[in-house]
Design a protein around this motif. Structure first.
Motif, mmCIF file in Angstrom:
data_model
loop_
_atom_site.group_PDB
_atom_site.id
_atom_site.type_symbol
_atom_site.label_atom_id
_atom_site.label_comp_id
_atom_site.label_asym_id
_atom_site.label_seq_id
_atom_site.Cartn_x
_atom_site.Cartn_y
_atom_site.Cartn_z
ATOM 1 N N ASN A 69 0.827 -1.213 0.000
ATOM 2 C CA ASN A 69 0.000 0.000 0.000
ATOM 3 C C ASN A 69 0.858 1.258 0.000
ATOM 4 O OD1 ASN A 69 -2.369 -1.476 -0.062
ATOM 5 N ND2 ASN A 69 -2.652 -1.406 2.145
ATOM 6 N N GLN A 70 1.945 1.247 0.772
ATOM 7 C CA GLN A 70 2.852 2.397 0.793
ATOM 8 C C GLN A 70 3.454 2.631 -0.589
ATOM 9 O OE1 GLN A 70 5.708 1.436 3.806
ATOM 10 N NE2 GLN A 70 4.471 2.260 5.472
ATOM 11 N N LEU A 74 3.262 5.906 -2.954
ATOM 12 C CA LEU A 74 4.470 6.546 -3.470
ATOM 13 C C LEU A 74 4.433 6.658 -4.995
ATOM 14 C CD1 LEU A 74 7.302 5.009 -1.255
ATOM 15 C CD2 LEU A 74 6.379 7.328 -1.188
ATOM 16 N N GLN A 75 3.933 5.634 -5.665
ATOM 17 C CA GLN A 75 3.835 5.682 -7.127
ATOM 18 C C GLN A 75 2.880 6.789 -7.566
ATOM 19 O OE1 GLN A 75 2.752 1.597 -7.902
ATOM 20 N NE2 GLN A 75 4.864 1.012 -8.372
ATOM 21 N N ARG A 80 2.350 12.261 -9.867
ATOM 22 C CA ARG A 80 1.915 13.655 -9.762
ATOM 23 C C ARG A 80 3.111 14.615 -9.819
ATOM 24 N NH1 ARG A 80 -1.498 14.816 -4.887
ATOM 25 N NH2 ARG A 80 -1.864 16.744 -6.042
ATOM 26 N N ALA A 81 4.207 14.221 -9.177
ATOM 27 C CA ALA A 81 5.404 15.081 -9.198
ATOM 28 C C ALA A 81 5.986 15.139 -10.603
ATOM 29 C CB ALA A 81 6.437 14.558 -8.204
ATOM 30 N N LEU A 112 11.665 4.874 -5.434
ATOM 31 C CA LEU A 112 10.479 5.524 -4.873
ATOM 32 C C LEU A 112 10.721 5.995 -3.445
ATOM 33 C CD1 LEU A 112 7.708 3.183 -6.284
ATOM 34 C CD2 LEU A 112 8.046 5.594 -6.855
ATOM 35 N N ARG A 113 11.397 5.176 -2.664
ATOM 36 C CA ARG A 113 11.666 5.567 -1.266
ATOM 37 C C ARG A 113 12.666 6.726 -1.203
ATOM 38 N NH1 ARG A 113 8.685 2.834 2.071
ATOM 39 N NH2 ARG A 113 8.077 0.701 1.616
ATOM 40 N N GLU A 114 13.655 6.727 -2.090
ATOM 41 C CA GLU A 114 14.592 7.863 -2.139
ATOM 42 C C GLU A 114 13.855 9.142 -2.534
ATOM 43 O OE1 GLU A 114 17.748 6.681 -4.768
ATOM 44 O OE2 GLU A 114 18.675 5.408 -3.247
ATOM 45 N N PHE A 115 12.943 9.020 -3.478
ATOM 46 C CA PHE A 115 12.142 10.171 -3.877
ATOM 47 C C PHE A 115 11.299 10.671 -2.701
ATOM 48 C CE2 PHE A 115 7.885 11.547 -5.214
ATOM 49 C CZ PHE A 115 8.219 12.782 -5.738
#
Length: 127
Positions: A69-70, A74-75, A80-81, A112-115
């Motif tokens: 779910n996380q 993040l995706q 959106r970014a 994704l986590r780094e972002f």
């Protein structure tokens, strides 16, 4: 065996001197123990271990679901970014962390986590 363990308790496995302990499995091994107090204690330990195993398996499934779910969230935020919906600085961050040298999108968990970490830092500085 699990159903018997909870419904019958240690009394469901009475001592039987004719049984070969090497051939018994699970709680049926309790039938080979003449000391019934010891057999009752072993039953309690077995039941506790079984509960812990079930709880650990359930917890692992819950953690895996939470992780999936996380990543979905993040995706969505990353998309959106990348489209500029979150502002130019967020787009620049997403472009640098989520696009490879050819401009193809990276959507692996690490990227994704780094972002997400970078976005939190960016928002903290802006706030």
């Amino acid at each position: 065996m699990a159903g018997r363990a909870t419904s019958e308790g240690p009394e469901g496995f009475p001592f039987d001197p004719t049984l070969d302990p090497e051939l018994q499995q699970g709680l049926d091994r309790l039938r080979c123990i003449a000391d019934r107090a010891l057999a009752a204690n072993l039953f309690v330990l077995y039941a506790a271990a079984e509960r812990n195993t079930v709880a650990a398996a359930t917890g692992n499934r819950d953690l895996q679901t939470q992780r999936v779910n996380q990543l979905r969230v993040l995706q969505t935020v990353a998309t959106r970014a990348l489209t500029g919906e979150l502002g130019p600085k967020s787009k620049e961050l997403a472009d640098s962390l989520l696009l490879d040298d050819r401009g193809d999108r990276r959507s692996d968990e690490r990227s994704l986590r780094e972002f997400a970490f970078g976005l939190r830092q960016l928002r903290r500085l802006a706030g």
